[in-house]
Design a protein around this motif. Structure first.
Motif, PDB file in Angstrom:
ATOM      1  N   ILE A  21      35.242  -0.051 -32.583  1.00  0.00           N
ATOM      2  CA  ILE A  21      36.345  -0.180 -33.371  1.00  0.00           C
ATOM      3  C   ILE A  21      37.262  -1.525 -32.543  1.00  0.00           C
ATOM      4  O   ILE A  21      37.501  -1.722 -31.496  1.00  0.00           O
ATOM      5  CB  ILE A  21      37.519   0.518 -33.049  1.00  0.00           C
ATOM      6  N   ASP A  22      37.265  -2.870 -33.484  1.00  0.00           N
ATOM      7  CA  ASP A  22      38.083  -3.910 -33.250  1.00  0.00           C
ATOM      8  C   ASP A  22      38.012  -4.603 -31.863  1.00  0.00           C
ATOM      9  O   ASP A  22      39.048  -4.962 -31.059  1.00  0.00           O
ATOM     10  CB  ASP A  22      39.476  -3.581 -33.502  1.00  0.00           C
ATOM     11  N   ILE A  23      36.908  -4.917 -31.370  1.00  0.00           N
ATOM     12  CA  ILE A  23      36.681  -5.549 -30.074  1.00  0.00           C
ATOM     13  C   ILE A  23      36.452  -7.047 -30.573  1.00  0.00           C
ATOM     14  O   ILE A  23      35.413  -7.529 -30.733  1.00  0.00           O
ATOM     15  CB  ILE A  23      35.680  -5.035 -29.125  1.00  0.00           C
ATOM     16  N   GLN A  24      37.421  -7.741 -30.728  1.00  0.00           N
ATOM     17  CA  GLN A  24      37.522  -9.014 -31.406  1.00  0.00           C
ATOM     18  C   GLN A  24      37.962 -10.137 -30.584  1.00  0.00           C
ATOM     19  O   GLN A  24      38.730 -10.121 -29.525  1.00  0.00           O
ATOM     20  CB  GLN A  24      38.495  -8.705 -32.622  1.00  0.00           C
ATOM     21  N   THR A  25      37.599 -11.350 -30.788  1.00  0.00           N
ATOM     22  CA  THR A  25      37.629 -12.639 -29.900  1.00  0.00           C
ATOM     23  C   THR A  25      38.942 -12.888 -29.462  1.00  0.00           C
ATOM     24  O   THR A  25      39.126 -13.273 -28.328  1.00  0.00           O
ATOM     25  CB  THR A  25      37.137 -13.743 -30.685  1.00  0.00           C
ATOM     26  N   VAL A 115      46.194   2.535 -30.766  1.00  0.00           N
ATOM     27  CA  VAL A 115      46.534   1.955 -31.900  1.00  0.00           C
ATOM     28  C   VAL A 115      45.238   2.311 -32.808  1.00  0.00           C
ATOM     29  O   VAL A 115      45.382   3.496 -33.437  1.00  0.00           O
ATOM     30  CB  VAL A 115      47.005   0.417 -32.167  1.00  0.00           C
ATOM     31  N   CYS A 116      44.411   1.366 -33.048  1.00  0.00           N
ATOM     32  CA  CYS A 116      43.185   1.595 -33.997  1.00  0.00           C
ATOM     33  C   CYS A 116      42.310   2.812 -33.632  1.00  0.00           C
ATOM     34  O   CYS A 116      41.978   3.492 -34.241  1.00  0.00           O
ATOM     35  CB  CYS A 116      42.578   0.216 -34.253  1.00  0.00           C
ATOM     36  N   VAL A 117      42.012   2.718 -32.326  1.00  0.00           N
ATOM     37  CA  VAL A 117      41.534   3.915 -31.904  1.00  0.00           C
ATOM     38  C   VAL A 117      41.748   5.242 -32.259  1.00  0.00           C
ATOM     39  O   VAL A 117      41.230   6.057 -32.821  1.00  0.00           O
ATOM     40  CB  VAL A 117      40.675   3.790 -30.491  1.00  0.00           C
ATOM     41  N   LEU A 118      42.900   5.222 -31.602  1.00  0.00           N
ATOM     42  CA  LEU A 118      43.777   6.658 -31.794  1.00  0.00           C
ATOM     43  C   LEU A 118      43.593   7.136 -33.419  1.00  0.00           C
ATOM     44  O   LEU A 118      43.540   8.188 -33.543  1.00  0.00           O
ATOM     45  CB  LEU A 118      45.080   6.537 -31.232  1.00  0.00           C
TER      46      LEU A 118
END
Length: 188
Positions: A21-25, A115-118
């Protein structure tokens, strides 16, 4: 597997999907221990690929936060990458329709933990999926937010695991050529 929430379930390579989930630059540099997050997520991704476990990636508003970091994005078909605006990857309606999204178990890593993970974990649990959150492969900007998220996810029924727990449960037993290869490459 006796529990819908996974409290007594083992992680199965044939029943699970790895969800990154969402590991973004643009977000990555401000995450506490971001390099460990990336390294542990990549390790899980590589083991998953060797064991034919599907891998799905999400990107939260990639126009603003950038794409998934190159090391994790490399080699993925466009169908494995889900663009989203909702914090939960489930809310967009795409996750469960992608290859691997139909599986009963999700092994989850990524950011931000609180946030997103939870929100994704809570939604997957609400749908009756078994969720395993890899402690050393999730992150937030503040460690206290990560700790609170882990506690809340566990209270909700997610199982908190380590990357090696995932790998050994996916492998199930020793003595095979595949086990020896993965052991040499990943479990030294």
């Amino acid at each position: 597997m006796t529990s819908a929430k996974g409290s007594t379930a083992r992680i199965s390579a044939t029943a699970s999907t790895l969800l990154i989930i969402d590991i973004q630059t643009r977000l990555f540099p401000v995450i506490a221990n971001s390099q460990a997050l990336a390294d542990n997520s990549l390790w899980l991704q590589q083991v998953a690929r060797r064991l034919a476990v599907p891998v799905l990636l999400t990107e939260q508003y990639s126009q603003g936060l950038g794409q998934t970091i190159a090391s994790l994005r490399e080699g993925h078909a466009p169908s494995a990458i889900i663009e989203k605006l909702h914090f939960s990857a489930v809310s967009e309606g795409e996750l469960l329709n992608r290859p691997g999204g139909e599986r009963e178990q999700f092994v989850v890593c990524g950011s931000e933990a609180h946030v997103c993970v939870l929100q994704t974990v809570l939604d997957l649990l609400a749908l009756g999926r078994q969720v395993f959150v890899v402690e050393e492969a999730i992150g937030s900007r503040k460690p206290s937010d990560k700790n609170l998220a882990l506690a809340r996810m566990q209270q909700a029924g997610a199982v908190i695991v380590s990357r090696e727990m995932v790998a050994f449960e996916w492998l199930e037993h020793a003595g095979t050529d595949l086990f020896r290869a993965i052991s040499l490459e990943f479990l030294r």
